[in-house]
Enzyme design. Structure first.
Site, PDB file in Angstrom:
ATOM      1  N   MET A  76      12.057  24.351   3.517  1.00 48.01           N
ATOM      2  CA  MET A  76      11.282  23.568   2.551  1.00 48.01           C
ATOM      3  C   MET A  76      12.194  22.807   1.580  1.00 48.01           C
ATOM      4  O   MET A  76      11.948  21.638   1.265  1.00 48.01           O
ATOM      5  CB  MET A  76      10.356  24.488   1.761  1.00 48.01           C
ATOM      6  CG  MET A  76       9.424  23.744   0.813  1.00 48.01           C
ATOM      7  SD  MET A  76       8.441  24.851  -0.193  1.00 48.01           S
ATOM      8  CE  MET A  76       7.340  25.564   1.030  1.00 48.01           C
ATOM      9  N   ARG A 127     -10.435  -0.344  14.374  1.00 51.34           N
ATOM     10  CA  ARG A 127     -10.217   0.470  13.181  1.00 51.34           C
ATOM     11  C   ARG A 127     -11.200  -0.046  12.140  1.00 51.34           C
ATOM     12  O   ARG A 127     -12.324   0.412  12.079  1.00 51.34           O
ATOM     13  CB  ARG A 127      -8.752   0.345  12.738  1.00 51.34           C
ATOM     14  CG  ARG A 127      -8.338   1.364  11.711  1.00 51.34           C
ATOM     15  CD  ARG A 127      -6.854   1.342  11.424  1.00 51.34           C
ATOM     16  NE  ARG A 127      -6.387   0.084  10.858  1.00 51.34           N
ATOM     17  CZ  ARG A 127      -5.147  -0.138  10.423  1.00 51.34           C
ATOM     18  NH1 ARG A 127      -4.249   0.827  10.505  1.00 51.34           N
ATOM     19  NH2 ARG A 127      -4.793  -1.297   9.920  1.00 51.34           N
ATOM     20  N   TYR A 181      15.766  29.704   9.882  1.00 50.27           N
ATOM     21  CA  TYR A 181      14.533  30.336  10.375  1.00 50.27           C
ATOM     22  C   TYR A 181      14.458  30.293  11.894  1.00 50.27           C
ATOM     23  O   TYR A 181      14.820  29.297  12.520  1.00 50.27           O
ATOM     24  CB  TYR A 181      13.313  29.600   9.819  1.00 50.27           C
ATOM     25  CG  TYR A 181      13.040  29.860   8.368  1.00 50.27           C
ATOM     26  CD1 TYR A 181      12.741  31.144   7.910  1.00 50.27           C
ATOM     27  CD2 TYR A 181      13.054  28.810   7.451  1.00 50.27           C
ATOM     28  CE1 TYR A 181      12.476  31.376   6.571  1.00 50.27           C
ATOM     29  CE2 TYR A 181      12.783  29.031   6.116  1.00 50.27           C
ATOM     30  CZ  TYR A 181      12.493  30.315   5.673  1.00 50.27           C
ATOM     31  OH  TYR A 181      12.239  30.539   4.357  1.00 50.27           O
ATOM     32  N   LYS A 186       0.841  -1.202   0.000  1.00 49.56           N
ATOM     33  CA  LYS A 186       0.000   0.000   0.000  1.00 49.56           C
ATOM     34  C   LYS A 186       0.879   1.256   0.000  1.00 49.56           C
ATOM     35  O   LYS A 186       2.092   1.169   0.269  1.00 49.56           O
ATOM     36  CB  LYS A 186      -0.909  -0.027   1.235  1.00 49.56           C
ATOM     37  CG  LYS A 186      -0.169  -0.047   2.551  1.00 49.56           C
ATOM     38  CD  LYS A 186      -1.054  -0.526   3.699  1.00 49.56           C
ATOM     39  CE  LYS A 186      -0.313  -0.458   5.024  1.00 49.56           C
ATOM     40  NZ  LYS A 186      -1.060  -1.105   6.120  1.00 49.56           N
TER      41      LYS A 186
HETATM   42  C1  PLP Z   1      -0.273  -2.028   6.780  1.00 45.34           C
HETATM   43  C2  PLP Z   1      -0.830  -3.322   7.184  1.00 45.34           C
HETATM   44  C3  PLP Z   1      -0.010  -4.459   7.266  1.00 45.34           C
HETATM   45  C4  PLP Z   1       1.490  -4.386   7.138  1.00 45.34           C
HETATM   46  O1  PLP Z   1       2.011  -3.883   8.351  1.00 45.34           O
HETATM   47  P1  PLP Z   1       3.577  -3.676   8.617  1.00 45.34           P
HETATM   48  O2  PLP Z   1       3.631  -3.252  10.037  1.00 45.34           O
HETATM   49  O3  PLP Z   1       4.017  -2.622   7.678  1.00 45.34           O
HETATM   50  O4  PLP Z   1       4.236  -4.988   8.361  1.00 45.34           O
HETATM   51  C5  PLP Z   1      -0.615  -5.677   7.520  1.00 45.34           C
HETATM   52  N1  PLP Z   1      -1.953  -5.759   7.705  1.00 45.34           N
HETATM   53  C6  PLP Z   1      -2.767  -4.683   7.667  1.00 45.34           C
HETATM   54  C7  PLP Z   1      -4.222  -4.843   7.905  1.00 45.34           C
HETATM   55  C8  PLP Z   1      -2.228  -3.429   7.417  1.00 45.34           C
HETATM   56  O5  PLP Z   1      -3.023  -2.357   7.401  1.00 45.34           O
END
Ligand code: PLP
Length: 388
Positions: free
Chosen positions: A330, A150, A271, A52
């Site tokens: 930036m 979640r 800054y 992802k």
């Molecule tokens: C992102 C995610 C993973 C992978 O998690 P990592 O900690 O990056 O290995 C696995 N399962 C679900 C549901 C996730 O959202």
């Protein structure tokens, strides 16, 4: 201390590389090696890959192609557009979409042969209707929430649908849950979630199950179930905080020095005039900033001379670790190169911001964040190199 500085082959330096403020190198061989390592740890359980957020910022197409070649057959993405990108490079792979079924998108799942992760009874009803109307057989995953709060059906909802799912041979190819505290091995949540999931799995007999993310894999065999879902460990992140990182580093970031300058004792830098030179100093101004995803929070947060609440991040210049000083702009940041031999840092030289002694977890710690956020924020202005 002389550190090994990852250097680029001169032959690899192209014109646009010389123009870019930073060069990002992604080691696809390391990603494949990390997957093989996790896969070897979990034999005979299937090792999938979570890709992802553009494969944690590393580039979904290149990463999926490399993982596919290594033997990975199942991929997890967040949404349908990501799923399509995986499908384009992995025509035969199994692809699960973690964020589940958005209203009216079932047809898009079927078009790209993606499997939704069903996260609620409402999604289940919509998917059921689509499946029945179209005689669609590619399947889906069922996500049960065991404590993360979640996404996913509550345990009660899962219990309620289980008889119907079993009776109609529903076509779920996977049931899964997600650990909230896997990176803290001793956390009581791990045991609680694993025990609850074990009970729920019995209700879905015959359906393969999945629980472990990267950190979950390191909890041992009882967490592995039938399929593991590593993400961050593939990309070199430390799966278990506080322990030695067993994964190979994947990402290297080199910024370029735009100019060096001398400042007097008492001069301020950047800054807010937050950093004040405690001695006559030399600075290298590097062309990477928060606009490139280099976290602004990685700067030390107190003036020099007063005690900083936390140290700044570092850069490697001419083989030596040097502190980043002053606020991060930036497009630029300043590195204190006073301790290098005169002339060791020059305009056009590179400063390693990630790589060698500076791991993604080190930069994350300096910024008060996690490696995931460092990777997924990697900028779009860098010249990208892929190492096979
Ligand atoms: C992102 C995610 C993973 C992978 O998690 P990592 O900690 O990056 O290995 C696995 N399962 C679900 C549901 C996730 O959202």
């Amino acid at each position: 201390m002389t550190l090994q500085e990852p250097t680029l082959q001169p032959a690899m330096i192209s014109a646009d590389e010389a123009e870019a403020g930073g060069v990002l190198t992604i080691d696809l061989a390391a990603i494949a090696a990390n997957w093989k390592r996790l896969s070897g740890m979990t034999v005979p359980v299937e090792c999938a890959a979570v890709v992802k957020a553009d494969a944690y910022g590393c580039g979904i197409e290149r990463v999926v192609a490399a993982l596919k070649k290594a033997g990975c057959q199942t991929f997890f993405v967040a949404d349908v557009p990501e799923g399509r990108r995986v499908r384009a490079v992995a025509p035969d792979a199994v692809i699960y979409v973690l964020n589940g079924l958005m209203p009216g998108t079932a047809g898009a799942f079927a078009d790209a042969n993606l499997r939704p992760v069903i996260n609620s009874p409402t999604e289940l009803a919509e998917w059921d209707a689509f499946v029945a109307a179209n005689n669609w057989r590619a399947g889906a995953a069922l996500h049960i929430d065991t404590g993360m709060n979640r996404l996913g059906l509550t345990p009660e909802e899962a219990v309620a649908i289980a008889p119907r799912v079993q009776a109609v041979g529903h076509g779920f190819k996977l049931i899964m849950t997600h650990l909230a505290c896997a990176d803290t091995p001793d956390h009581p949540m791990n045991d609680r979630q694993m025990r609850l999931f074990r009970e729920l799995r019995i209700l879905f007999r015959g359906v393969p199950s999945s629980l472990a993310n990267s950190a979950g894999i390191f909890l041992g065999g009882t967490a592995h179930c039938d399929l593991v879902r590593p993400g961050i460990a593939l990309f070199g992140g430390n799966p278990v905080a506080g322990q030695k990182n067993p994964m190979r580093p994947v990402v290297e970031l080199q910024g370029r020095i735009a100019q060096t300058r001398a400042v007097n004792k008492g001069d301020s830098v950047g800054y807010g005039a937050c950093w004040i030179a405690a001695r006559p100093s030399r600075l290298a101004i590097v062309t990477v900033g928060y606009g490139d995803g280099y976290p602004r929070a990685a700067a030390a947060n107190k003036a020099n001379g007063t005690k900083s609440a936390k140290p700044s991040s570092n850069a490697i210049v001419a083989g030596k670790l040097c502190p980043v000083v002053g606020r991060i702009s930036m497009d630029l940041l300043a590195v204190d190169v006073t301790d290098l031999p005169p002339g060791a840092a020059r305009r056009g030289d590179v400063a390693t911001l990630i790589g060698g002694a500076i791991g993604i977890d080190d930069l994350a710690t300096a910024a008060g964040t996690i490696s995931y956020e460092i990777l997924t924020n990697l900028g779009r202005r860098y010249h990208r190199l892929y190492r096979d």
